[in-house]
Structures are given as structure tokens and as C-alpha cells.
Scaffold this motif. Structure first.
Motif, mmCIF file in Angstrom:
data_model
loop_
_atom_site.group_PDB
_atom_site.id
_atom_site.type_symbol
_atom_site.label_atom_id
_atom_site.label_comp_id
_atom_site.label_asym_id
_atom_site.label_seq_id
_atom_site.Cartn_x
_atom_site.Cartn_y
_atom_site.Cartn_z
ATOM 1 N N ALA A 197 0.933 -1.009 0.332
ATOM 2 C CA ALA A 197 0.315 0.006 0.132
ATOM 3 C C ALA A 197 1.007 1.194 -0.059
ATOM 4 C CB ALA A 197 -1.350 -0.289 1.325
ATOM 5 N N LEU A 198 1.862 1.686 0.522
ATOM 6 C CA LEU A 198 2.353 2.348 0.883
ATOM 7 C C LEU A 198 2.948 2.982 0.387
ATOM 8 C CD1 LEU A 198 3.711 2.327 4.756
ATOM 9 C CD2 LEU A 198 2.197 4.361 3.789
ATOM 10 N N THR A 199 4.119 1.704 -1.598
ATOM 11 C CA THR A 199 5.314 1.867 -2.211
ATOM 12 C C THR A 199 4.225 2.228 -3.306
ATOM 13 O OG1 THR A 199 6.211 -0.607 -1.798
ATOM 14 C CG2 THR A 199 5.927 0.353 -3.597
ATOM 15 N N ALA A 200 2.766 1.943 -3.421
ATOM 16 C CA ALA A 200 1.769 1.673 -4.855
ATOM 17 C C ALA A 200 1.546 3.507 -3.777
ATOM 18 C CB ALA A 200 0.580 1.606 -4.150
ATOM 19 N N ALA A 201 0.921 3.972 -3.002
ATOM 20 C CA ALA A 201 0.909 5.673 -2.692
ATOM 21 C C ALA A 201 1.413 6.276 -3.102
ATOM 22 C CB ALA A 201 0.267 5.226 -0.844
ATOM 23 N N PHE A 232 -1.775 -0.659 -9.359
ATOM 24 C CA PHE A 232 -2.727 0.277 -8.474
ATOM 25 C C PHE A 232 -1.995 1.098 -8.572
ATOM 26 C CE2 PHE A 232 -2.982 -2.609 -3.861
ATOM 27 C CZ PHE A 232 -4.068 -3.320 -4.202
ATOM 28 N N VAL A 233 -1.383 1.503 -9.146
ATOM 29 C CA VAL A 233 -0.427 2.964 -9.654
ATOM 30 C C VAL A 233 -1.312 3.146 -11.051
ATOM 31 C CG1 VAL A 233 1.432 4.101 -11.001
ATOM 32 C CG2 VAL A 233 1.690 2.573 -8.917
ATOM 33 N N LEU A 234 -1.273 2.775 -11.499
ATOM 34 C CA LEU A 234 -2.446 3.015 -13.094
ATOM 35 C C LEU A 234 -3.875 2.892 -12.823
ATOM 36 C CD1 LEU A 234 -1.276 -0.410 -14.865
ATOM 37 C CD2 LEU A 234 -0.547 1.959 -15.426
ATOM 38 N N PHE A 235 -4.532 2.655 -11.602
ATOM 39 C CA PHE A 235 -6.001 3.381 -11.834
ATOM 40 C C PHE A 235 -5.934 4.029 -10.218
ATOM 41 C CE2 PHE A 235 -6.943 -1.430 -13.457
ATOM 42 C CZ PHE A 235 -7.826 -0.889 -14.202
ATOM 43 N N ASN A 236 -4.963 4.276 -9.660
ATOM 44 C CA ASN A 236 -5.395 5.410 -8.621
ATOM 45 C C ASN A 236 -4.737 6.748 -8.540
ATOM 46 O OD1 ASN A 236 -6.601 3.723 -6.133
ATOM 47 N ND2 ASN A 236 -5.550 2.454 -7.210
ATOM 48 N N PRO A 282 -5.221 3.942 3.232
ATOM 49 C CA PRO A 282 -6.340 3.181 3.854
ATOM 50 C C PRO A 282 -7.176 2.333 3.015
ATOM 51 C CG PRO A 282 -6.814 4.957 4.651
ATOM 52 C CD PRO A 282 -5.153 4.801 3.992
ATOM 53 N N ALA A 283 -7.361 3.104 1.728
ATOM 54 C CA ALA A 283 -7.873 2.662 0.824
ATOM 55 C C ALA A 283 -7.144 1.607 -0.236
ATOM 56 C CB ALA A 283 -8.776 3.585 -0.071
ATOM 57 N N LEU A 284 -5.750 1.511 -0.330
ATOM 58 C CA LEU A 284 -5.424 0.269 -1.240
ATOM 59 C C LEU A 284 -4.950 -0.521 -0.347
ATOM 60 C CD1 LEU A 284 -2.747 2.598 -2.945
ATOM 61 C CD2 LEU A 284 -4.297 1.836 -3.573
ATOM 62 N N ILE A 285 -4.787 -0.580 0.950
ATOM 63 C CA ILE A 285 -4.401 -2.078 1.983
ATOM 64 C C ILE A 285 -6.156 -2.289 1.723
ATOM 65 C CG2 ILE A 285 -4.911 -2.669 4.508
ATOM 66 C CD1 ILE A 285 -3.403 0.026 5.031
ATOM 67 N N THR A 286 -7.239 -1.910 1.214
ATOM 68 C CA THR A 286 -8.023 -2.413 1.691
ATOM 69 C C THR A 286 -8.407 -3.311 0.043
ATOM 70 O OG1 THR A 286 -9.767 -0.823 3.022
ATOM 71 C CG2 THR A 286 -10.742 -2.091 1.661
ATOM 72 N N ALA A 287 -8.138 -2.734 -1.109
ATOM 73 C CA ALA A 287 -8.224 -2.997 -2.150
ATOM 74 C C ALA A 287 -6.837 -4.351 -2.835
ATOM 75 C CB ALA A 287 -7.681 -1.978 -3.074
ATOM 76 N N GLU A 288 -6.043 -4.055 -1.047
ATOM 77 C CA GLU A 288 -4.957 -5.508 -1.331
ATOM 78 C C GLU A 288 -5.851 -6.769 -0.793
ATOM 79 O OE1 GLU A 288 -2.325 -7.691 0.357
ATOM 80 O OE2 GLU A 288 -2.885 -6.442 0.929
ATOM 81 N N ALA A 289 -6.024 -6.545 -0.025
ATOM 82 C CA ALA A 289 -6.995 -7.385 0.916
ATOM 83 C C ALA A 289 -8.272 -7.990 0.698
ATOM 84 C CB ALA A 289 -7.082 -7.249 2.294
#
Length: 339
Positions: free
Chosen positions: A131-135, A207-211, A267-274
């Protein structure tokens, strides 16, 4: 009448022998210290109890994730260790509440016999890294695209805005279900073992491509209001290059919305990854992951409800702490906030 102590209307006046700075209201008894917007935001943040509570919780989670190898050494159990002797013939943990004991603090994972505590520790580490890397990559890409589109305008803005709308039109989860298996099949054969780093890296790319679109739109809107300001005009008049205007003049005035976007994006990415791991296209065995841990626990929700609650509460607390801190940070950076 007047005397040496009072004025014409009875107001006290200073005697020639008294220093003027000792009189109240003169302003000489204390210095006036100017504060930057960052200092004012920090003062508001320090007074926010929610920020303190969520910040301490985030520091605790981050410390656990960073110290995962040390915790493994002290705890004496690894994420791949199995304790099948603690399972009955049906694969359920022996003892109460999923096998909780002094040896296994949060119990044993049914069927696999792994220690749940060390699974959660390493699963939290995986979720935070992804999540942190993608964010971070998302915010960098979004800021660059947004600041270029907002400042240059014209055809550049039209093309980048069209690209943003096109990206937003893609359904995220449907794309993941189609893209991730194809990407894995292109690199690994049916019998090949995936590298432990490949699936997390693939999720970061998705995640990077979409966020990046959300931060790009936000930055573009801010730049549209800033590009006609006096300091930008002065930089242009002095012959500053476009790169200097973008990243030396405009970017420092965008740090507040960038920080808020980053804090709420994690937190949005943490939820998406989970969620992707829960659905079976995210992090796979043997890499520990909170989403997959919750997915595995659904089968045993009747026989071992503590297993489901442990992973679910951990994910809930992690996401909630990030959301609360992001809200507090947004309020602190808002000059009109009365909190």
C-alpha cells in the motif's frame, strides 16, 4: 481636572519615570512571532486527540511491521512453521478459542497448523509495503500529470484530461481479474513456482495505473487557481523555465492537498489489496497476507470464529487508524478549521 496619574477622562497614563513597556496593551511586554502555515497546521494537529490516538496506533502497526523478523526470533515461530500436533483429526485446533495458549498467543490456523500471531505480523508487513509503495508512486505520477495539465492547459490539458477520464471508466476489479492471470501466465508456466516478489510488484503496478487519476484531478484544479497568481507571473517575467515554475513555484504551494490525498489513499489501497487477496488473485501462498488470512478463515467461521475475528479486527483497526489520521490531517491543514 488632571493630575500626574490620570488623564482628562480618568484614564491612567504613564509617569515619566515609568517604562512604557511595563504598561499592559502596549505590545512591548511580549514579542509577536509569525508562524508559517506548516507551523499552524502542526499546532492544530497536536491539539487533536483523534490525531494523537490514531498516530500512536499507526506508529504501533508500523513498528510491528518493521520488526517482524525480530518478533519472529523472539517469539520462536516463523510464518511457514506448522504445528500439526496441535490439530485434531478434523484439522481443527485443540484447546479453547482456536488453540490460544501461552505458546500460541492468538491460536493455531486450522488445517495448516500455522501460528496466527506471526501470520498477522507478516501479513501486516505485506499489506503496508504494497500500500505505501503504491501510494507513493501514485502520488508522484498524479502530481506530475496534474501540475503539467493545469499549468500548460490547451491541447496538453485536453489530452491528459481525456486520459484521466478513460482510466476512470475502467472497472477496477474486472480489469484485475483479467490482467493479473494473463501477466502471471506470460512470465511463469503452469508448473513454475512464482517468485515471492512478483505478485506484490504486480499489484503495485495495477494500483498505480488506476489510482493516479484522483491526485491528478485534485492537483490540476489547484494549479488552475494558482497559475495566474502574482508569484507565478513574476517567475515568468524573470525568465524562469517551465520546470522551475512547476516544481519550484507551484509545487511548494500544493503540499497540503498532496499530504491529505496520500494519507487517505493508503487505507484505500490496503483494503483493495486485502480484497484482491480475499478473491484469490492477490498475494498467494506462502507469502503471509491479511486478506488471504481472512479468506481462509471463512471456511472455519462456525468451528473457529476466533480465527475470523482476529484477522478481521486487525485489518479493521489498521484501516481505521489511517482514515482517522487522514481526517485529522485534513482538518489541521485547513486554515478555516476550528478544531
Amino acid at each position: 481636572m488632571t493630575d500626574g496619574a490620570t488623564g482628562p477622562v480618568g484614564l491612567a497614563v504613564a509617569s515619566p519615570d515609568e517604562p512604557l513597556g511595563d504598561q499592559p496593551g502596549t505590545g512591548a511586554d511580549k514579542s509577536i512571532v509569525g508562524r508559517s502555515p506548516g507551523q499552524l497546521a502542526w499546532r492544530r494537529l497536536k491539539r487533536d486527540r483523534t490525531a494523537w490516538a490514531s498516530g500512536i496506533a499507526l506508529a504501533f502497526f508500523a513498528l510491528i511491521a518493521l520488526a517482524a523478523p525480530l518478533i519472529e526470533r523472539l517469539y520462536g515461530k516463523g510464518p511457514l512453521d506448522r504445528f500439526t500436533d496441535k490439530l485434531d483429526r478434523n484439522g481443527n485446533p485443540l484447546g479453547y478459542l482456536g488453540g490460544i495458549s501461552g505458546e500460541h498467543w492468538l491460536g493455531i490456523q486450522p488445517r495448516l497448523g500455522r501460528d496466527i500471531l506471526i501470520q498477522i505480523v507478516y501479513g501486516m508487513r505485506t499489506s503496508l509495503i504494497v500500500a505505501l509503495t503504491a501510494a507513493l508512486l501514485t502520488i508522484v505520477l498524479g502530481v506530475v500529470i496534474g501540475i503539467v495539465a493545469g499549468y500548460l492547459g490547451g491541447k496538453v490539458d485536453a489530452v491528459l484530461s481525456w486520459l484521466t477520464d478513460l482510466t476512470l471508466a475502467f472497472p477496477f476489479y474486472i480489469f484485475c481479474f483479467a490482467f493479473v492471470p494473463i501477466a502471471v501466465a506470460q512470465r511463469y508456466g503452469p508448473t513454475d513456482q512464482e517468485a515471492s516478489w512478483f505478485r506484490p510488484m504486480l499489484l503495485v503496478i495495477v494500483f498505480v495505473l488506476f489510482n493516479w487519476t484522483y491526485s491528478a484531478r485534485l492537483v490540476r484544479g489547484q494549479v488552475l487557481t494558482l497559475r495566474e497568481r502574482e508569484f507565478v507571473e513574476a517567475a515568468r517575467a524573470s525568465g524562469a523555465r517551465v520546470g522551475h515554475v512547476l516544481f519550484k513555484q507551484l509545487l511548494p504551494n500544493l503540499w497540503a492537498p498532496i499530504l491529505v490525498t496520500f494519507s487517505l489513499n493508503v487505507p484505500a489501497l490496503i483494503t483493495a489489496e486485502a480484497a484482491l487477496s480475499f478473491l484469490g488473485i492477490g498475494i498467494l501462498e506462502p507469502t503471509p497476507d491479511l486478506g488471504r488470512l481472512i479468506s481462509d478463515s471463512v471456511t472455519y467461521i462456525r468451528d473457529d470464529p476466533a480465527f475470523t475475528l482476529t484477522g478481521g479486527i486487525t485489518l479493521f483497526a489498521l484501516v481505521l487508524a489511517f482514515n482517522l489520521f487522514g481526517d485529522s490531517l485534513r482538518d489541521a491543514l485547513d486554515p478555516k478549521s476550528d478544531r
